[in-house]
Design a protein around this motif. Sequence first.
Motif, PDB file in Angstrom:
ATOM      1  N   LEU A  15       0.864  -1.180   0.000  1.00  0.00           N
ATOM      2  CA  LEU A  15       0.000   0.000   0.000  1.00  0.00           C
ATOM      3  C   LEU A  15       0.897   1.225   0.000  1.00  0.00           C
ATOM      4  O   LEU A  15       1.718   1.400   0.902  1.00  0.00           O
ATOM      5  N   LEU A  16       0.777   2.037  -1.047  1.00  0.00           N
ATOM      6  CA  LEU A  16       1.584   3.258  -1.147  1.00  0.00           C
ATOM      7  C   LEU A  16       0.784   4.444  -0.624  1.00  0.00           C
ATOM      8  O   LEU A  16      -0.347   4.678  -1.050  1.00  0.00           O
ATOM      9  N   ASP A  17       1.382   5.183   0.285  1.00  0.00           N
ATOM     10  CA  ASP A  17       0.759   6.381   0.872  1.00  0.00           C
ATOM     11  C   ASP A  17       1.634   7.587   0.541  1.00  0.00           C
ATOM     12  O   ASP A  17       2.789   7.636   0.945  1.00  0.00           O
ATOM     13  N   GLY A  18       1.102   8.510  -0.235  1.00  0.00           N
ATOM     14  CA  GLY A  18       1.871   9.721  -0.555  1.00  0.00           C
ATOM     15  C   GLY A  18       2.650   9.611  -1.855  1.00  0.00           C
ATOM     16  O   GLY A  18       3.458  10.473  -2.175  1.00  0.00           O
ATOM     17  N   TYR A  19       2.432   8.569  -2.605  1.00  0.00           N
ATOM     18  CA  TYR A  19       3.079   8.347  -3.896  1.00  0.00           C
ATOM     19  C   TYR A  19       2.154   7.511  -4.757  1.00  0.00           C
ATOM     20  O   TYR A  19       1.592   6.551  -4.241  1.00  0.00           O
ATOM     21  N   PRO A  20       1.988   7.806  -6.014  1.00  0.00           N
ATOM     22  CA  PRO A  20       2.486   8.985  -6.742  1.00  0.00           C
ATOM     23  C   PRO A  20       1.734  10.251  -6.340  1.00  0.00           C
ATOM     24  O   PRO A  20       0.605  10.185  -5.873  1.00  0.00           O
ATOM     25  N   ARG A  21       2.405  11.370  -6.540  1.00  0.00           N
ATOM     26  CA  ARG A  21       1.847  12.647  -6.118  1.00  0.00           C
ATOM     27  C   ARG A  21       1.727  13.616  -7.290  1.00  0.00           C
ATOM     28  O   ARG A  21       1.272  14.734  -7.102  1.00  0.00           O
ATOM     29  N   ASN A  22       2.129  13.219  -8.450  1.00  0.00           N
ATOM     30  CA  ASN A  22       1.933  14.045  -9.654  1.00  0.00           C
ATOM     31  C   ASN A  22       1.961  13.102 -10.865  1.00  0.00           C
ATOM     32  O   ASN A  22       2.219  11.888 -10.720  1.00  0.00           O
ATOM     33  N   LEU A  23       1.692  13.659 -12.046  1.00  0.00           N
ATOM     34  CA  LEU A  23       1.563  12.799 -13.231  1.00  0.00           C
ATOM     35  C   LEU A  23       2.890  12.152 -13.625  1.00  0.00           C
ATOM     36  O   LEU A  23       2.912  11.017 -14.110  1.00  0.00           O
ATOM     37  N   GLY A  24       3.996  12.839 -13.385  1.00  0.00           N
ATOM     38  CA  GLY A  24       5.307  12.254 -13.680  1.00  0.00           C
ATOM     39  C   GLY A  24       5.537  10.988 -12.858  1.00  0.00           C
ATOM     40  O   GLY A  24       6.043   9.972 -13.361  1.00  0.00           O
ATOM     41  N   GLN A  25       5.144  11.040 -11.593  1.00  0.00           N
ATOM     42  CA  GLN A  25       5.312   9.867 -10.727  1.00  0.00           C
ATOM     43  C   GLN A  25       4.361   8.742 -11.120  1.00  0.00           C
ATOM     44  O   GLN A  25       4.691   7.563 -10.956  1.00  0.00           O
ATOM     45  N   VAL A  26       3.184   9.100 -11.639  1.00  0.00           N
ATOM     46  CA  VAL A  26       2.271   8.062 -12.150  1.00  0.00           C
ATOM     47  C   VAL A  26       2.971   7.310 -13.284  1.00  0.00           C
ATOM     48  O   VAL A  26       2.964   6.069 -13.330  1.00  0.00           O
ATOM     49  N   ALA A  27       3.615   8.055 -14.186  1.00  0.00           N
ATOM     50  CA  ALA A  27       4.316   7.423 -15.316  1.00  0.00           C
ATOM     51  C   ALA A  27       5.469   6.560 -14.803  1.00  0.00           C
ATOM     52  O   ALA A  27       5.694   5.446 -15.299  1.00  0.00           O
ATOM     53  N   ASP A  28       6.203   7.053 -13.814  1.00  0.00           N
ATOM     54  CA  ASP A  28       7.305   6.264 -13.238  1.00  0.00           C
ATOM     55  C   ASP A  28       6.783   4.948 -12.648  1.00  0.00           C
ATOM     56  O   ASP A  28       7.362   3.881 -12.864  1.00  0.00           O
ATOM     57  N   LEU A  29       5.703   5.049 -11.894  1.00  0.00           N
ATOM     58  CA  LEU A  29       5.155   3.843 -11.258  1.00  0.00           C
ATOM     59  C   LEU A  29       4.619   2.878 -12.320  1.00  0.00           C
ATOM     60  O   LEU A  29       4.840   1.667 -12.224  1.00  0.00           O
ATOM     61  N   ASP A  30       3.936   3.415 -13.329  1.00  0.00           N
ATOM     62  CA  ASP A  30       3.451   2.555 -14.425  1.00  0.00           C
ATOM     63  C   ASP A  30       4.614   1.777 -15.035  1.00  0.00           C
ATOM     64  O   ASP A  30       4.514   0.575 -15.265  1.00  0.00           O
ATOM     65  N   GLY A  31       5.704   2.486 -15.312  1.00  0.00           N
ATOM     66  CA  GLY A  31       6.863   1.848 -15.942  1.00  0.00           C
ATOM     67  C   GLY A  31       7.435   0.750 -15.072  1.00  0.00           C
ATOM     68  O   GLY A  31       7.750  -0.351 -15.546  1.00  0.00           O
ATOM     69  N   PHE A  32       7.572   1.047 -13.783  1.00  0.00           N
ATOM     70  CA  PHE A  32       8.117   0.065 -12.852  1.00  0.00           C
ATOM     71  C   PHE A  32       7.232  -1.182 -12.796  1.00  0.00           C
ATOM     72  O   PHE A  32       7.713  -2.310 -12.910  1.00  0.00           O
ATOM     73  N   LEU A  33       5.925  -0.969 -12.642  1.00  0.00           N
ATOM     74  CA  LEU A  33       5.019  -2.119 -12.520  1.00  0.00           C
ATOM     75  C   LEU A  33       4.982  -2.923 -13.823  1.00  0.00           C
ATOM     76  O   LEU A  33       5.017  -4.158 -13.795  1.00  0.00           O
ATOM     77  N   GLU A  34       4.947  -2.217 -14.951  1.00  0.00           N
ATOM     78  CA  GLU A  34       4.931  -2.927 -16.228  1.00  0.00           C
ATOM     79  C   GLU A  34       6.168  -3.793 -16.390  1.00  0.00           C
ATOM     80  O   GLU A  34       6.099  -4.925 -16.862  1.00  0.00           O
ATOM     81  N   SER A  35       7.318  -3.261 -15.965  1.00  0.00           N
ATOM     82  CA  SER A  35       8.566  -4.016 -16.112  1.00  0.00           C
ATOM     83  C   SER A  35       8.532  -5.299 -15.284  1.00  0.00           C
ATOM     84  O   SER A  35       9.292  -6.226 -15.525  1.00  0.00           O
ATOM     85  N   ARG A  36       7.651  -5.336 -14.313  1.00  0.00           N
ATOM     86  CA  ARG A  36       7.540  -6.534 -13.470  1.00  0.00           C
ATOM     87  C   ARG A  36       6.273  -7.321 -13.798  1.00  0.00           C
ATOM     88  O   ARG A  36       5.928  -8.249 -13.062  1.00  0.00           O
ATOM     89  N   ASP A  37       5.574  -6.905 -14.836  1.00  0.00           N
ATOM     90  CA  ASP A  37       4.323  -7.574 -15.199  1.00  0.00           C
ATOM     91  C   ASP A  37       3.300  -7.498 -14.073  1.00  0.00           C
ATOM     92  O   ASP A  37       2.565  -8.465 -13.820  1.00  0.00           O
ATOM     93  N   GLU A  38       3.279  -6.364 -13.414  1.00  0.00           N
ATOM     94  CA  GLU A  38       2.351  -6.186 -12.295  1.00  0.00           C
ATOM     95  C   GLU A  38       1.426  -5.009 -12.601  1.00  0.00           C
ATOM     96  O   GLU A  38       1.710  -4.205 -13.486  1.00  0.00           O
ATOM     97  N   SER A  39       0.333  -4.921 -11.842  1.00  0.00           N
ATOM     98  CA  SER A  39      -0.545  -3.760 -12.011  1.00  0.00           C
ATOM     99  C   SER A  39      -1.217  -3.425 -10.695  1.00  0.00           C
ATOM    100  O   SER A  39      -1.236  -4.243  -9.768  1.00  0.00           O
ATOM    101  N   LEU A  40      -1.761  -2.230 -10.613  1.00  0.00           N
ATOM    102  CA  LEU A  40      -2.464  -1.809  -9.404  1.00  0.00           C
ATOM    103  C   LEU A  40      -3.823  -2.481  -9.344  1.00  0.00           C
ATOM    104  O   LEU A  40      -4.455  -2.726 -10.378  1.00  0.00           O
ATOM    105  N   ALA A  41      -4.280  -2.745  -8.111  1.00  0.00           N
ATOM    106  CA  ALA A  41      -5.595  -3.365  -7.934  1.00  0.00           C
ATOM    107  C   ALA A  41      -6.656  -2.320  -7.592  1.00  0.00           C
ATOM    108  O   ALA A  41      -7.829  -2.487  -7.941  1.00  0.00           O
ATOM    109  N   ALA A  42      -6.273  -1.256  -6.896  1.00  0.00           N
ATOM    110  CA  ALA A  42      -7.250  -0.225  -6.508  1.00  0.00           C
ATOM    111  C   ALA A  42      -6.540   1.022  -6.001  1.00  0.00           C
ATOM    112  O   ALA A  42      -5.418   0.954  -5.507  1.00  0.00           O
TER     113      ALA A  42
END
Length: 198
Positions: free
Chosen positions: A86-113
């Motif tokens: 559970l991430l609290d306080g991240y992502p906090r802007n659209l750039g961080q959303v893109a960073d997190l998307d990239g990280f999760l995609e590289s691991r074949d993972e995705s957010l649940a909610a």
Amino acid sequence: MTATPRLLIVGPQGSGKGTQGLRIAEAFGIPAVSTGDVFRANIAEGTDLGRQVQAIIAAGDLVPDELTSAVVRDRLAQADAAVGFLLDGYPRNLGQVADLDGFLESRDESLAAVVELSVPRDESISRLARRAEEQGRTDDTEEVIANRLAIYERETAPILDVYRERGLVDAIDGVGSLDEITERILVALIARGLNPAS
Ligand code: ADP
């Protein structure tokens, strides 16, 4: 098979997301990762990272995305986050959303909610004033709080539109007793097929 609880909690300062984040993480048996807590611990320990972010946090500004996203990537790569997080306080802007998307995609993972915790502005300001008295956080002065809330409106609120389009957002009323609010969040997550550990 139930989905892996990879969760975000988003809300303005004073919404109670830190407290609720810990409770939800405990219910699911997953680590709660608060970027604010990580930064404050580094400042307290006087690490290089702490020295880099100290003045930024004292002013209520955002730590640069490269630094923040690197901290989160390192933390999520640790073994205990394999069962979810559970991430609290991240992502906090659209750039961080893109960073997190990239990280999760590289691991074949995705957010649940994505839990959106809402409180009226007046309520969040009065809670912050109380916390300033109780905990003496140096970024809880009136001027710095106003800056943090303005940054929330300008930079963080738009991330919810992105996640809403993906159908990930559960909007939760953040006014009520701590137990009531935890229950509201759990009900919403269970409705998504996510199962608390106990
Ligand atoms: P709050 O939500 O009450 O502002 P946090 O503990 O989440 O408190 O964050 C405290 C400070 O840490 C922020 O004001 C900011 O300076 C820094 N910070 C925390 N998370 C991030 C992030 N994702 N990106 C940039 N800076 C952050």
